[in-house]
Each structure stands twice: as C-alpha cells, then as structure tokens.
Design a protein around this motif. Sequence first.
Motif, PDB file in Angstrom:
ATOM      1  N   VAL A 119       0.914  -1.152   0.141  1.00  0.00           N
ATOM      2  CA  VAL A 119      -0.042   0.100   0.054  1.00  0.00           C
ATOM      3  C   VAL A 119       0.891   1.295   0.295  1.00  0.00           C
ATOM      4  O   VAL A 119       1.958   1.407   0.789  1.00  0.00           O
ATOM      5  CB  VAL A 119      -0.944  -0.034   1.160  1.00  0.00           C
ATOM      6  N   THR A 126      -4.390  14.377  -7.492  1.00  0.00           N
ATOM      7  CA  THR A 126      -5.129  13.038  -7.853  1.00  0.00           C
ATOM      8  C   THR A 126      -5.461  12.701  -9.233  1.00  0.00           C
ATOM      9  O   THR A 126      -6.135  11.651  -9.343  1.00  0.00           O
ATOM     10  CB  THR A 126      -5.958  12.675  -6.925  1.00  0.00           C
ATOM     11  N   GLN A 182      -6.350   3.311   8.042  1.00  0.00           N
ATOM     12  CA  GLN A 182      -7.453   2.574   7.482  1.00  0.00           C
ATOM     13  C   GLN A 182      -7.127   1.140   6.926  1.00  0.00           C
ATOM     14  O   GLN A 182      -7.943   0.149   7.291  1.00  0.00           O
ATOM     15  CB  GLN A 182      -7.713   3.399   6.324  1.00  0.00           C
ATOM     16  N   VAL A 183      -5.886   1.005   6.237  1.00  0.00           N
ATOM     17  CA  VAL A 183      -5.548  -0.474   5.686  1.00  0.00           C
ATOM     18  C   VAL A 183      -5.359  -1.319   6.932  1.00  0.00           C
ATOM     19  O   VAL A 183      -5.531  -2.539   6.960  1.00  0.00           O
ATOM     20  CB  VAL A 183      -4.557  -0.513   4.865  1.00  0.00           C
ATOM     21  N   ASP A 216      -3.676   8.318   8.031  1.00  0.00           N
ATOM     22  CA  ASP A 216      -5.220   8.096   7.855  1.00  0.00           C
ATOM     23  C   ASP A 216      -5.213   6.818   6.820  1.00  0.00           C
ATOM     24  O   ASP A 216      -5.806   5.996   7.202  1.00  0.00           O
ATOM     25  CB  ASP A 216      -6.007   9.199   7.027  1.00  0.00           C
ATOM     26  N   VAL A 217      -4.449   6.852   5.881  1.00  0.00           N
ATOM     27  CA  VAL A 217      -4.254   5.686   5.020  1.00  0.00           C
ATOM     28  C   VAL A 217      -3.718   4.237   5.493  1.00  0.00           C
ATOM     29  O   VAL A 217      -4.556   3.354   5.491  1.00  0.00           O
ATOM     30  CB  VAL A 217      -3.418   5.907   3.714  1.00  0.00           C
ATOM     31  N   GLN A 275      -2.749   2.034  -4.205  1.00  0.00           N
ATOM     32  CA  GLN A 275      -2.309   3.542  -3.993  1.00  0.00           C
ATOM     33  C   GLN A 275      -3.535   4.135  -3.754  1.00  0.00           C
ATOM     34  O   GLN A 275      -4.700   4.169  -4.364  1.00  0.00           O
ATOM     35  CB  GLN A 275      -1.820   4.173  -5.303  1.00  0.00           C
ATOM     36  N   ILE A 276      -3.323   4.850  -2.490  1.00  0.00           N
ATOM     37  CA  ILE A 276      -4.659   5.484  -1.840  1.00  0.00           C
ATOM     38  C   ILE A 276      -4.338   6.853  -1.476  1.00  0.00           C
ATOM     39  O   ILE A 276      -3.388   7.093  -0.884  1.00  0.00           O
ATOM     40  CB  ILE A 276      -5.195   4.798  -0.520  1.00  0.00           C
ATOM     41  N   ALA A 278       0.248   5.446   0.183  1.00  0.00           N
ATOM     42  CA  ALA A 278      -0.269   6.838   0.438  1.00  0.00           C
ATOM     43  C   ALA A 278      -0.019   7.741  -0.475  1.00  0.00           C
ATOM     44  O   ALA A 278       1.407   7.880  -0.836  1.00  0.00           O
ATOM     45  CB  ALA A 278      -0.226   7.248   1.762  1.00  0.00           C
ATOM     46  N   GLY A 282      -4.775  10.399   0.412  1.00  0.00           N
ATOM     47  CA  GLY A 282      -4.930  10.858   1.688  1.00  0.00           C
ATOM     48  C   GLY A 282      -3.610  11.015   2.374  1.00  0.00           C
ATOM     49  O   GLY A 282      -2.755  10.428   1.939  1.00  0.00           O
ATOM     50  N   SER A 283      -3.836  11.391   3.775  1.00  0.00           N
ATOM     51  CA  SER A 283      -2.629  11.321   4.593  1.00  0.00           C
ATOM     52  C   SER A 283      -1.967  10.033   4.877  1.00  0.00           C
ATOM     53  O   SER A 283      -2.866   9.095   4.995  1.00  0.00           O
ATOM     54  CB  SER A 283      -2.897  12.205   5.655  1.00  0.00           C
ATOM     55  N   GLU A 331      -0.716  12.140  -0.997  1.00  0.00           N
ATOM     56  CA  GLU A 331      -1.342  13.249  -0.807  1.00  0.00           C
ATOM     57  C   GLU A 331      -1.424  14.315  -1.699  1.00  0.00           C
ATOM     58  O   GLU A 331      -1.682  15.545  -1.571  1.00  0.00           O
ATOM     59  CB  GLU A 331      -0.431  13.927   0.535  1.00  0.00           C
TER      60      GLU A 331
END
Length: 297
Positions: free
Chosen positions: A36, A43, A95-96, A91-92, A84-85, A38, A87-88, A40
């Motif tokens: 994963v 996008t 979350q995962v 936070d990412v 790839q997410i 992240a 977000g900060s 920021e």
Amino acid sequence: MLRPVVVGLDSSLRSLTAADWAAREALRRRLPLQVVQAWEGVTAPCDTERPELNGPRCLARRMLADTAVRLRASYPQLTVSTLQIAGSAADVLTQVGAEAELLVLGSRAVSGVGGFLAGSVAQVVVGHVDRPVVLVRADGTLADEHLPDGEGEPSTHTPYRDVVVGVDPRHPCEELLSFAFESAALRAAPLRVVHTWRPPYVHAAAVARARRAVAASAARSLSAAVAPWREKFPGVEVHEVVREGRPSQVLPAAAQDAGLLVVGRRIRSARVGTRTGSVSHAATHRVRCPVAVVAHD
C-alpha cells in the motif's frame, strides 16, 4: 475472507526492507501480501495535458508496480497486490491496518515520493491501529532472522533466532501471547516469555526476604499465564524469564539476539486518547530486530 499481510511503501530503503520482511511473513502465514502506498498530492490521472503536475505521482505508482514485480519474482508462491490510496499517510495506513492480519512498516524513513513515514507517522499509526503492527529496520536481512552458522557467519539455512515477548500477568495478555506463540510456531523457534518485577518498599532489614518473595510470586504468575498456551502450542520450546527492573530496560536487553520482539499496547478509550507506551517506544528505538506491537485490552 483471509486478511492480508499489509506493508506500507514509500521511497525509502526502510520500506523496501519492510516489504521483503512482510513477504516472508505472508508466506509463513500462508496469506496474501498487499503493498500500500499513500498519496497526498494531486490525484488527476497520469496522462493529463499537464503531466508536470502528476510526475511525482506517476513515479510513485511506478515504484509501487516495480516493487510488486520484484516481490513476485523473489517469492513466486506469494500472491501480491498493490494499492495506491489518496490521503494522508497516517489516515491511509490506519485505514488499511484495521483490515490487515498485520501491518508492516519501516521503523524510520526519510521523506520522499509518498514519504508516509516522515516525521512521527509510524508512531501515530502504531497508536491507532488495533491489529498487530511490525516495525522493521532498514538494515535487516533474511540472515538476521537466523542464527549464525558454526563459524559465526551469517546464514539463511540455520534455525530461526528466538522470539521474545514481554508480558505482565496482572493484566489480560491473551492477544499478546497468541501472537507470540504463533510467531514462534511458524518459525519453529524458541519463545522467551519475559516478565519483570520491581523490588518492594520495605524496611532495610527485610529487603532480601521481600525481594525473594516478590520474585517467586512473579515467577508463579508468569507460569500460570503461560500454561494454557503451552498446551495450545506443545511444539514450541518455551523459556520463562523473570527479571528485576523496568520493562522498558529489561526487554530491549533480552531481545538483543532475538529474531522478533513482541510487545503490547493497551487499547485506550477515545476520551483517554492513544499512545504507544514507554515499552513500545523503548523497543522501537533500542532493538535491532523487528518489533511487533500488539494492541490488547
């Protein structure tokens, strides 16, 4: 559905080392690996009319893909996916991590493309994720997980080094012992269960006798806490270690030659807030081997 082993990736050597450790752990647990990243920044897709805005993101995505290719080549039996997410980083990863069997992070990193471990992000994540989080140092290798060979040289074919876990039988520690025993069983490694005690405050004339009594009581408490887990994992060689001192000092010393150190983190209510605790903090700063932080009640 199987929970994956999840590893966070940025541009640092530490995250690449963590990815290799996570891959080996996923194989040991027979679980898929998810890498994963992240993001920021902007996008928008990489093929827009203004690619200069997305150059860093495209580079980060390429690194993500290249890492997956390398891991699949190095560990052909492993199922690897990428994500790839936006977000900060904190936070990412929080979350995962909540949906992972365990979350693996480089213990420290410099900022860079996606630099999710810059600053105190790792500590924030450890303090918020209730699943086990493993912190891996940049200079760790496969040979570091194993004992030296007969000539004292690094080897990848010798038995695994001990797993060390610190427990306090006065508090619930089922999650902690479960993770430690399973980790030792997966490696066919000995498990050292460490419990510390502090000397009582008594009159000088009674110090020696009181110290013996407290030490004996600590040993009995530890044996009682470990006994059910010995029955569940009869193949694990267990060593119960009772030491005088503070856990934040005793555990790092006990893990100097270990392959994995497991420490606990008390889950606190939102009103109290989250924190990693003095033991976890000391372990991640003073221990060379990977450190697993296991949240428990």
